[in-house]
Design an enzyme around this catalytic site. Sequence first.
Site, PDB file in Angstrom:
ATOM      1  N   HIS A  46       0.845  -1.190   0.000  1.00  0.00           N
ATOM      2  CA  HIS A  46       0.000   0.000   0.000  1.00  0.00           C
ATOM      3  C   HIS A  46       0.880   1.238   0.000  1.00  0.00           C
ATOM      4  O   HIS A  46       2.091   1.121  -0.124  1.00  0.00           O
ATOM      5  CB  HIS A  46      -0.970  -0.021   1.183  1.00  0.00           C
ATOM      6  CG  HIS A  46      -0.301  -0.262   2.497  1.00  0.00           C
ATOM      7  ND1 HIS A  46       0.413   0.722   3.139  1.00  0.00           N
ATOM      8  CD2 HIS A  46      -0.194  -1.369   3.262  1.00  0.00           C
ATOM      9  CE1 HIS A  46       0.906   0.227   4.249  1.00  0.00           C
ATOM     10  NE2 HIS A  46       0.560  -1.041   4.352  1.00  0.00           N
ATOM     11  N   HIS A  49       4.301   1.663   1.647  1.00  0.00           N
ATOM     12  CA  HIS A  49       5.514   1.102   1.033  1.00  0.00           C
ATOM     13  C   HIS A  49       5.977   1.915  -0.160  1.00  0.00           C
ATOM     14  O   HIS A  49       7.108   1.800  -0.593  1.00  0.00           O
ATOM     15  CB  HIS A  49       5.234  -0.315   0.541  1.00  0.00           C
ATOM     16  CG  HIS A  49       4.747  -1.244   1.595  1.00  0.00           C
ATOM     17  ND1 HIS A  49       3.444  -1.669   1.664  1.00  0.00           N
ATOM     18  CD2 HIS A  49       5.384  -1.804   2.645  1.00  0.00           C
ATOM     19  CE1 HIS A  49       3.311  -2.480   2.696  1.00  0.00           C
ATOM     20  NE2 HIS A  49       4.456  -2.573   3.321  1.00  0.00           N
ATOM     21  N   LYS A  83       2.333  -0.090  17.447  1.00  0.00           N
ATOM     22  CA  LYS A  83       1.054  -0.780  17.544  1.00  0.00           C
ATOM     23  C   LYS A  83       0.650  -0.826  19.017  1.00  0.00           C
ATOM     24  O   LYS A  83       1.498  -0.887  19.887  1.00  0.00           O
ATOM     25  CB  LYS A  83       1.161  -2.216  17.015  1.00  0.00           C
ATOM     26  CG  LYS A  83       1.772  -2.310  15.646  1.00  0.00           C
ATOM     27  CD  LYS A  83       0.816  -1.779  14.595  1.00  0.00           C
ATOM     28  CE  LYS A  83       1.279  -2.088  13.199  1.00  0.00           C
ATOM     29  NZ  LYS A  83       2.661  -1.686  12.924  1.00  0.00           N
ATOM     30  N   GLN A 173      15.476  -8.078  13.438  1.00  0.00           N
ATOM     31  CA  GLN A 173      15.689  -7.116  12.363  1.00  0.00           C
ATOM     32  C   GLN A 173      17.147  -6.670  12.346  1.00  0.00           C
ATOM     33  O   GLN A 173      17.728  -6.453  11.294  1.00  0.00           O
ATOM     34  CB  GLN A 173      14.756  -5.917  12.530  1.00  0.00           C
ATOM     35  CG  GLN A 173      14.829  -4.994  11.328  1.00  0.00           C
ATOM     36  CD  GLN A 173      13.689  -3.991  11.266  1.00  0.00           C
ATOM     37  OE1 GLN A 173      12.606  -4.230  11.783  1.00  0.00           O
ATOM     38  NE2 GLN A 173      13.944  -2.865  10.644  1.00  0.00           N
ATOM     39  N   ASP A 194       9.112   5.107  11.457  1.00  0.00           N
ATOM     40  CA  ASP A 194       8.691   4.238  12.557  1.00  0.00           C
ATOM     41  C   ASP A 194       9.673   3.090  12.770  1.00  0.00           C
ATOM     42  O   ASP A 194       9.597   2.368  13.745  1.00  0.00           O
ATOM     43  CB  ASP A 194       7.276   3.697  12.292  1.00  0.00           C
ATOM     44  CG  ASP A 194       7.143   3.083  10.905  1.00  0.00           C
ATOM     45  OD1 ASP A 194       8.001   3.345  10.041  1.00  0.00           O
ATOM     46  OD2 ASP A 194       6.182   2.323  10.700  1.00  0.00           O
ATOM     47  N   LYS A 229      -1.982   9.996   8.844  1.00  0.00           N
ATOM     48  CA  LYS A 229      -1.317   9.217   7.809  1.00  0.00           C
ATOM     49  C   LYS A 229      -2.094   9.290   6.504  1.00  0.00           C
ATOM     50  O   LYS A 229      -3.308   9.177   6.494  1.00  0.00           O
ATOM     51  CB  LYS A 229      -1.246   7.749   8.234  1.00  0.00           C
ATOM     52  CG  LYS A 229      -0.001   7.426   9.012  1.00  0.00           C
ATOM     53  CD  LYS A 229       0.179   5.923   9.078  1.00  0.00           C
ATOM     54  CE  LYS A 229       1.214   5.579  10.138  1.00  0.00           C
ATOM     55  NZ  LYS A 229       1.317   4.142  10.359  1.00  0.00           N
ATOM     56  N   LYS A 232      -5.220   6.407   3.557  1.00  0.00           N
ATOM     57  CA  LYS A 232      -6.377   5.697   4.117  1.00  0.00           C
ATOM     58  C   LYS A 232      -7.613   6.109   3.337  1.00  0.00           C
ATOM     59  O   LYS A 232      -7.818   7.270   3.034  1.00  0.00           O
ATOM     60  CB  LYS A 232      -6.578   6.083   5.581  1.00  0.00           C
ATOM     61  CG  LYS A 232      -5.434   5.660   6.466  1.00  0.00           C
ATOM     62  CD  LYS A 232      -5.704   4.308   7.073  1.00  0.00           C
ATOM     63  CE  LYS A 232      -4.709   3.979   8.142  1.00  0.00           C
ATOM     64  NZ  LYS A 232      -3.793   2.923   7.830  1.00  0.00           N
ATOM     65  N   THR A 233      -8.434   5.146   3.025  1.00  0.00           N
ATOM     66  CA  THR A 233      -9.692   5.450   2.377  1.00  0.00           C
ATOM     67  C   THR A 233     -10.808   4.883   3.232  1.00  0.00           C
ATOM     68  O   THR A 233     -10.552   4.237   4.227  1.00  0.00           O
ATOM     69  CB  THR A 233      -9.774   4.792   0.988  1.00  0.00           C
ATOM     70  OG1 THR A 233      -9.901   3.386   1.180  1.00  0.00           O
ATOM     71  CG2 THR A 233      -8.563   5.088   0.166  1.00  0.00           C
TER      72      THR A 233
END
Length: 408
Positions: A46, A49, A83, A173, A194, A229, A232-233
């Site tokens: 989305h 990225h 989160k 990571q 983030d 952000k 978003k829809t």
Amino acid sequence: MKNVFDILDERGYIEQLTHPQEIKQLFAKESVPFYIGIDPTADSLHVGHFVSLMVASHMQRYGHKPIILVGGGTATIGDPSGKTDMRKMLSKEDIEHNVACIKKQVEKFISFEGENAAIIVNNADWLLDLKFVEFVREIGSLFSVNKMLAAECYKQRLETGLTFFEMSYMLMQSYDFLYLYNKYGCKLQMGGNDQWSNIIGGVDLIRKIGKDDSFGLTFKLLTTKEGKKMGKTEKGALWLDPEKTSPYEFYQYWRNIEDSSVDNVLKMLTFLPIEQINELANLKDEQINEAKKIAAYEITKLIHGEEEAKKAEEASNALFNGQGSLENMPTVELDSTPLSLVDAIVLTNIAPSKGQARTLINQGGISLNDEKITDINYQISDKDFSTGYAILKKGKKIFYKLQKKNMD
RNA sequence: GGGUAGGUGGCCGAGUGGCUAAAGGCGGCAGACUGUAAAUCUGUUCUCAUUCGAGUACGAAGGUUCGAAUCCUUCCCUGCCCA
């Protein structure tokens, strides 16, 4: 040749850098293998990225080597950063499917051929075989829990609870970076802001084992002026997959951004020359709509190709300016008429339920062939198809063309 | 392991036997105003049936009661404090 650093800087991608001077020098000196990580939590990328891929593309154009790391291993855990709840875990099959889909989308931005061809790696390949005790002894011993707890990304979670399972995300990571450093000479990790904590984790890890050429860079997140952000829809995320978000919807999203975002969006999501962008972004008031049109077109072209972008543009011209053909707008075929308007609304997914369809009608949010309809018992019949089709409209911006399946 | 506070609609958060499909806020959607912008104001926001109404829903499963999100039992999960 210009230094990519300046490009990234002038286009406003950069948020934080571990070593600003050294990174800039490094870019000038050699072809740098760098990596960005993508979590395969869905079968499409989305907008989040999108920025990463743009940066990777810029980097590659200037001779650096992209390594796309798909987090097949880490996705089994879920990154706790930012989160408030633990993420649900994905099955192995889901992840494999997602990885395959993501690969296709990445190819639009980055070349996997040529001198500095990009490569795709999956951290499942090395993470899943790790031995716990060995890992904890060799890698875990280099991480300070005190330091980790102080990190911004964990602070929030400390209030609601954090498991060891999630905490080890950072170690993994970081280990990814070390692995890529050793195997491909990867010196730089890039990611959204983030990811800052996780990135410096890796940079520090490599430095702790005696190397001094690991670096980290984070990009700005795409946000509106209020800090919300972008991407978003009403249906959730704005996906890059045309099956999930149609090119028309995608185009419309960018066509409708707020004035103050135009500059950012043009710089970060298109390859238009910076001079042109500066001109466009300086347009005032009503004229800035021109800049939005260009932005929407360019961005759609990048993701869906020129043909789809043109179609989206045409459909939008037809609907909003009454010029051009209606052929390319989203179309839904109806089995039979008469059909109640309420049913048609649900059928086209304009509203998810009949109840909501009724409120829409009651509030004057629905029109058919440009006529507002406030009768919730309205039946769509043949006379609404006098031109061969009917245009169903919700609010000001959502249109569907209705067509009968068997025209006889 | 011991003590303690909790788990409510997309999220946050009231409610502690009937007036509760559940206050308030955020978010979403629509209307007005506009430039397919922002801000603002208004309406709306579980599903089916819009006539009355019905069905689901307050962590899960049982129970008490004419009646439960609210009381009891068991279970699951989470925070905090102590070990």
